[in-house]
Write a protein that holds these residues in place. Structure first.
Motif, PDB file in Angstrom:
ATOM      1  N   ILE A  43       0.820  -1.203   0.000  1.00  0.00           N
ATOM      2  CA  ILE A  43       0.000   0.000   0.000  1.00  0.00           C
ATOM      3  C   ILE A  43       0.857   1.259   0.000  1.00  0.00           C
ATOM      4  CG2 ILE A  43      -0.264   0.265   2.486  1.00  0.00           C
ATOM      5  CD1 ILE A  43      -3.069   0.625  -0.098  1.00  0.00           C
ATOM      6  N   GLU A  44       2.052   1.183   0.596  1.00  0.00           N
ATOM      7  CA  GLU A  44       2.938   2.342   0.652  1.00  0.00           C
ATOM      8  C   GLU A  44       3.432   2.734  -0.738  1.00  0.00           C
ATOM      9  OE1 GLU A  44       4.974   5.522   2.239  1.00  0.00           O
ATOM     10  OE2 GLU A  44       3.446   4.222   3.133  1.00  0.00           O
ATOM     11  N   MET A  45       3.374   1.814  -1.698  1.00  0.00           N
ATOM     12  CA  MET A  45       3.790   2.122  -3.059  1.00  0.00           C
ATOM     13  C   MET A  45       2.946   3.219  -3.688  1.00  0.00           C
ATOM     14  SD  MET A  45       4.505  -1.672  -4.622  1.00  0.00           S
ATOM     15  CE  MET A  45       5.692  -2.814  -3.900  1.00  0.00           C
ATOM     16  N   GLN A  46       1.774   3.495  -3.119  1.00  0.00           N
ATOM     17  CA  GLN A  46       0.894   4.527  -3.668  1.00  0.00           C
ATOM     18  C   GLN A  46       0.890   5.795  -2.823  1.00  0.00           C
ATOM     19  OE1 GLN A  46       0.243   4.358  -6.534  1.00  0.00           O
ATOM     20  NE2 GLN A  46      -1.385   2.995  -7.173  1.00  0.00           N
ATOM     21  N   SER A  47       1.901   5.968  -1.999  1.00  0.00           N
ATOM     22  CA  SER A  47       1.930   7.139  -1.118  1.00  0.00           C
ATOM     23  C   SER A  47       2.116   8.449  -1.882  1.00  0.00           C
ATOM     24  CB  SER A  47       3.053   6.987  -0.084  1.00  0.00           C
ATOM     25  OG  SER A  47       4.313   6.886  -0.719  1.00  0.00           O
ATOM     26  N   ASN A  48       2.569   8.365  -3.137  1.00  0.00           N
ATOM     27  CA  ASN A  48       2.770   9.597  -3.919  1.00  0.00           C
ATOM     28  C   ASN A  48       1.472  10.142  -4.500  1.00  0.00           C
ATOM     29  OD1 ASN A  48       2.702   7.266  -5.648  1.00  0.00           O
ATOM     30  ND2 ASN A  48       3.408   8.550  -7.322  1.00  0.00           N
ATOM     31  N   ILE A  49       0.391   9.380  -4.408  1.00  0.00           N
ATOM     32  CA  ILE A  49      -0.903   9.851  -4.900  1.00  0.00           C
ATOM     33  C   ILE A  49      -1.675  10.449  -3.737  1.00  0.00           C
ATOM     34  CG2 ILE A  49      -3.047   9.229  -6.082  1.00  0.00           C
ATOM     35  CD1 ILE A  49      -0.568   8.972  -7.830  1.00  0.00           C
ATOM     36  N   ASP A  50      -1.803  11.759  -3.732  1.00  0.00           N
ATOM     37  CA  ASP A  50      -2.422  12.463  -2.607  1.00  0.00           C
ATOM     38  C   ASP A  50      -3.819  11.925  -2.306  1.00  0.00           C
ATOM     39  OD1 ASP A  50      -0.146  14.016  -2.688  1.00  0.00           O
ATOM     40  OD2 ASP A  50      -1.063  15.593  -3.903  1.00  0.00           O
ATOM     41  N   GLY A  51      -3.999  11.451  -1.092  1.00  0.00           N
ATOM     42  CA  GLY A  51      -5.317  11.018  -0.644  1.00  0.00           C
ATOM     43  C   GLY A  51      -5.714   9.620  -1.043  1.00  0.00           C
ATOM     44  N   PHE A  52      -4.885   8.924  -1.847  1.00  0.00           N
ATOM     45  CA  PHE A  52      -5.326   7.636  -2.379  1.00  0.00           C
ATOM     46  C   PHE A  52      -5.347   6.537  -1.326  1.00  0.00           C
ATOM     47  CE2 PHE A  52      -4.599   3.491  -4.371  1.00  0.00           C
ATOM     48  CZ  PHE A  52      -5.664   3.454  -5.248  1.00  0.00           C
ATOM     49  N   ILE A  53      -4.325   6.478  -0.471  1.00  0.00           N
ATOM     50  CA  ILE A  53      -4.249   5.371   0.484  1.00  0.00           C
ATOM     51  C   ILE A  53      -5.471   5.314   1.401  1.00  0.00           C
ATOM     52  CG2 ILE A  53      -2.966   4.451   2.451  1.00  0.00           C
ATOM     53  CD1 ILE A  53      -0.401   5.179   1.048  1.00  0.00           C
ATOM     54  N   PRO A  54      -5.870   6.406   2.055  1.00  0.00           N
ATOM     55  CA  PRO A  54      -7.085   6.309   2.886  1.00  0.00           C
ATOM     56  C   PRO A  54      -8.331   6.014   2.053  1.00  0.00           C
ATOM     57  CG  PRO A  54      -6.291   8.580   2.763  1.00  0.00           C
ATOM     58  CD  PRO A  54      -5.220   7.718   2.215  1.00  0.00           C
ATOM     59  N   TYR A  55      -8.371   6.529   0.821  1.00  0.00           N
ATOM     60  CA  TYR A  55      -9.510   6.257  -0.063  1.00  0.00           C
ATOM     61  C   TYR A  55      -9.582   4.760  -0.385  1.00  0.00           C
ATOM     62  CZ  TYR A  55     -12.432   6.425  -4.266  1.00  0.00           C
ATOM     63  OH  TYR A  55     -13.415   6.218  -5.196  1.00  0.00           O
ATOM     64  N   TYR A  56      -8.432   4.174  -0.707  1.00  0.00           N
ATOM     65  CA  TYR A  56      -8.384   2.746  -1.030  1.00  0.00           C
ATOM     66  C   TYR A  56      -8.703   1.889   0.190  1.00  0.00           C
ATOM     67  CZ  TYR A  56      -6.619  -1.761  -2.593  1.00  0.00           C
ATOM     68  OH  TYR A  56      -6.502  -3.090  -2.912  1.00  0.00           O
ATOM     69  N   GLU A  57      -8.117   2.254   1.313  1.00  0.00           N
ATOM     70  CA  GLU A  57      -8.356   1.488   2.538  1.00  0.00           C
ATOM     71  C   GLU A  57      -9.845   1.476   2.898  1.00  0.00           C
ATOM     72  OE1 GLU A  57      -6.256  -0.293   4.294  1.00  0.00           O
ATOM     73  OE2 GLU A  57      -4.299   0.665   4.507  1.00  0.00           O
ATOM     74  N   GLU A  58     -10.507   2.603   2.757  1.00  0.00           N
ATOM     75  CA  GLU A  58     -11.941   2.677   3.049  1.00  0.00           C
ATOM     76  C   GLU A  58     -12.747   1.837   2.068  1.00  0.00           C
ATOM     77  OE1 GLU A  58     -15.532   5.993   3.543  1.00  0.00           O
ATOM     78  OE2 GLU A  58     -13.483   6.638   3.079  1.00  0.00           O
ATOM     79  N   ALA A  59     -12.356   1.914   0.785  1.00  0.00           N
ATOM     80  CA  ALA A  59     -13.052   1.122  -0.228  1.00  0.00           C
ATOM     81  C   ALA A  59     -12.875  -0.370   0.032  1.00  0.00           C
ATOM     82  CB  ALA A  59     -12.533   1.481  -1.619  1.00  0.00           C
ATOM     83  N   PHE A  60     -11.679  -0.753   0.442  1.00  0.00           N
ATOM     84  CA  PHE A  60     -11.417  -2.167   0.735  1.00  0.00           C
ATOM     85  C   PHE A  60     -12.258  -2.630   1.919  1.00  0.00           C
ATOM     86  CE2 PHE A  60      -9.094  -5.681   2.662  1.00  0.00           C
ATOM     87  CZ  PHE A  60      -8.810  -6.477   1.552  1.00  0.00           C
ATOM     88  N   ALA A  61     -12.303  -1.820   2.960  1.00  0.00           N
ATOM     89  CA  ALA A  61     -13.065  -2.183   4.163  1.00  0.00           C
ATOM     90  C   ALA A  61     -14.550  -2.319   3.865  1.00  0.00           C
ATOM     91  CB  ALA A  61     -12.830  -1.145   5.257  1.00  0.00           C
ATOM     92  N   ASN A  62     -15.061  -1.485   2.971  1.00  0.00           N
ATOM     93  CA  ASN A  62     -16.499  -1.449   2.718  1.00  0.00           C
ATOM     94  C   ASN A  62     -16.959  -2.338   1.572  1.00  0.00           C
ATOM     95  OD1 ASN A  62     -16.835   0.444   4.768  1.00  0.00           O
ATOM     96  ND2 ASN A  62     -16.585   2.183   3.371  1.00  0.00           N
TER      97      ASN A  62
END
Length: 441
Positions: free
Chosen positions: A327-346
Motif C-alpha cells: 500500500i505504501e507504493m501509492q503514497s505519492n498519490i495524494d489522498g489515495f491510500i485512505p480512499y483505497y483502505e476505506e473502499a477495501f473495508a467497505n
C-alpha cells in the motif's frame, strides 16, 4: 479537433533501425490510393503525426522524443551509503562503481535499480552477477514464454497505453507501435513510458510481444505556486482520444484494452473526468486496466514479489508483498491510500488476483538499446502485464470480455492468503497457461 484516419501501407527499406523516416509528400497520390486498399496501419492526418519507419514497421508519431538526460547520475561512487535511493532500493543507474569493493555487500545488493550503463567493480559478491540478473528479469514469468512458443503472442490484437513521454524508437517495442501521440505533453523521454511499454509488448520482456500498441503520452502532474499538484484532466482527455482513435478502426483492428499505470481519488483534480472517460471506453468494448480496477470494475488486485535470481517460471519463486509495503507504493498519490483502505473495508468481497511485479528488466529511456533492472516494479507493473495477458486472451478467444477474463483467472488460480491487520483475505495467483487454455475451450 476532428480526427480522420485512413489506411496506408508503406514499404520501406532502411538501414537505420527504428529511427528511419519517410517523407509522405514524396508518395504518389495514386500509389497512396492503391496502397490504402490493403493497409493495416492508421494515421491521424490532422494531428501533425509524421510517418516513421523501421525495417519492418511503419507507424505514426506526433514526434520522436529525445532520450532522457541522466547525466546527473553519472557519478563516481565510493560507498553504497552515498547512493541514491529508489524507494527502499539502491538506485545505481549510470553510476560508476569501479573503485568499490562490494564483496561483502550481497544483502545490500538484493534490492536495487541498475541499468546497462552501470559500471560494476571487479570485487563483487561470489553469487552476484548483474548480467544474469538483467537477463532473468526480462522473462515475464509464470510460463508466459511457453505460450509464446505456441504462437500465442498477441498477434493481431491491438492495445493502448496511456503514460508519460515514450522513447518511441527503443528496440524493445518500436516494431509494435501503431501510433504515438500526446496530449499537452512535451520534453524528453521518461522511464515510466519505456517501463510499461516493455512489460506489455516488449520483444524480450513483454507478455504480448506481437500485439500492436497505440501510445498516448501525457502527464498527470502540474505545478501550482511552485508545488506539485496532481491533475488527471489530460489523462481523461487521452482516454477520450484513444476511444476516438478506436472508433475509426475497422472491427478486426479495434483496441481491446488500455493500460493506465495510475491511481486517482476524489482528492485529485480530474477525478470525475477520469471516471467518465473510463465509462465511455468501457461502453466501446475496451478493457480499461488501471490501479482503480476496484472502483471501475469491482476487480481487486494484489502484487507478487520475487528475488532477482529465482526462476520466474516457477510459481514458488513468488510471494505476496506485505500489506504495508504494497500500500505504501501509492503514497505519492495524494489522498489515495485512505480512499483505497476505506473502499477495501467497505466493498471487498470474493478474492484478489495476484499479479507478479518484482524483479523485472525493461527498456531504459536513455538509449535505443539500453535496459534497466528494477527489484520492485510497484503497482505500475500490474497494468501492462494484465493488458498484455488480455491481448493473449483476445487472440485465442475474440469474444472474451473483462468479466469472463477476470472470473476465469480467479477460477483457475492457486489459492493464497493476504494478511492485513491480523486478518486473512483470499487471493488467487495468476496462472497464464491455465487461463489461456480455459478461454480457448
Amino acid at each position: 479537433m476532428k480526427w480522420r484516419y485512413i489506411l496506408i501501407l508503406v514499404v520501406v527499406i532502411i538501414q537505420v533501425g527504428c529511427s528511419g523516416k519517410v517523407d509522405t509528400k514524396e508518395l504518389d497520390t495514386k500509389e497512396m490510393q492503391d496502397e490504402t486498399k490493403t493497409s493495416n496501419s492508421s494515421v491521424d492526418l490532422d494531428s501533425g503525426s509524421e510517418l516513421i519507419a523501421t525495417s519492418s514497421n511503419p507507424y505514426y508519431a506526433v514526434r520522436l522524443p529525445n532520450v532522457a538526460d541522466y547525466s546527473f547520475m553519472k557519478t563516481k561512487m565510493l560507498s553504497l551509503e552515498k547512493a541514491r535511493t529508489w524507494g527502499d532500493a539502491y538506485d545505481l543507474r549510470q553510476a560508476d562503481l569501479s573503485d568499490m569493493d562490494l564483496s561483502n555487500e550481497i544483502d545490500n545488493l538484493s534490492n536495487l535499480v541498475f541499468d546497462t550503463a552501470t559500471i560494476w567493480p571487479d570485487k563483487l559478491p561470489e553469487d552476484f552477477d548483474p548480467t544474469l540478473i538483467m537477463e532473468i528479469g526480462k522473462n515475464p514469468g509464470l510460463g508466459i514464454r511457453d505460450l509464446h512458443e505456441k504462437g500465442i503472442t498477441g498477434k493481431g490484437i491491438n492495445i493502448a497505453i496511456l503514460d508519460y513521454t515514450l522513447l518511441v524508437d527503443h528496440e524493445e517495442y518500436c516494431n509494435q507501435i501503431k501510433l504515438y501521440d500526446e496530449v499537452n505533453n512535451s520534453g524528453l523521454a521518461e522511464m515510466h513510458g519505456s517501463f510499461v511499454a516493455s512489460l506489455s509488448v516488449g520483444k524480450s520482456s513483454g507478455v504480448a510481444p506481437d500485439a500492436g500498441l497505440y501510445f498516448i503520452g501525457a502527464s498527470n502532474v502540474t505545478t501550482v505556486n511552485n508545488e506539485r499538484v496532481l491533475d488527471f484532466t489530460d489523462y481523461a482527455a487521452s482516454i477520450n482520444k484513444i476511444v476516438e482513435i478506436n472508433n475509426s478502426l475497422p472491427k478486426e483492428e479495434k483496441i481491446r484494452a488500455i493500460s493506465i499505470s495510475a491511481a486517482w481519488c476524489p482528492d485529485n483534480k480530474g477525478y470525475k473526468e477520469m471516471n467518465e472517460a473510463v465509462e465511455q471506453a468501457k461502453k466501446e468494448g475496451i478493457f480499461v486496466i488501471s490501479c482503480n480496477l476496484f472502483e471501475t470494475y469491482g476487480f481487486w488486485t494484489y502484487s507478487l514479489e520475487k528475488d532477482s535470481y529465482s526462476n520466474p517460471d516457477d510459481a514458488n519463486s513468488f510471494k505476496p508483498y506485505s500489506w504495508d509495503k504494497w500500500i505504501e507504493m501509492q503514497s505519492n498519490i495524494d489522498g489515495f491510500i485512505p480512499y483505497y483502505e476505506e473502499a477495501f473495508a467497505n466493498n471487498f468481497q470474493g478474492e484478489m488476483l495476484l499479479v507478479p511485479i518484482g524483479s523485472r528488466t525493461t527498456a531504459s529511456p536513455t538509449g535505443q538499446n539500453e535496459y534497466c533492472f528494477y527489484s520492485d516494479g510497484g503497482w505500475s507493473a500490474m497494468e501492462p502485464y494484465l493488458a498484455g495477458l488480455y491481448a493473449l486472451a483476445c487472440q485465442v478467444n475474440p469474444d472474451v470480455t473483462p468479466d469472463l477474463f477476470w472470473k476465469t483467472a480467479l477460477e483457475i488460480g492457486e489459492l493464497k492468503e493476504i494478511l492485513k491487520d491480523n486478518q486473512k483475505y483470499s487471493a488467487k495467483m495468476m496462472n497464464p497457461n491455465k487461463l489461456i487454455e480455459k478461454l480457448q475451450n
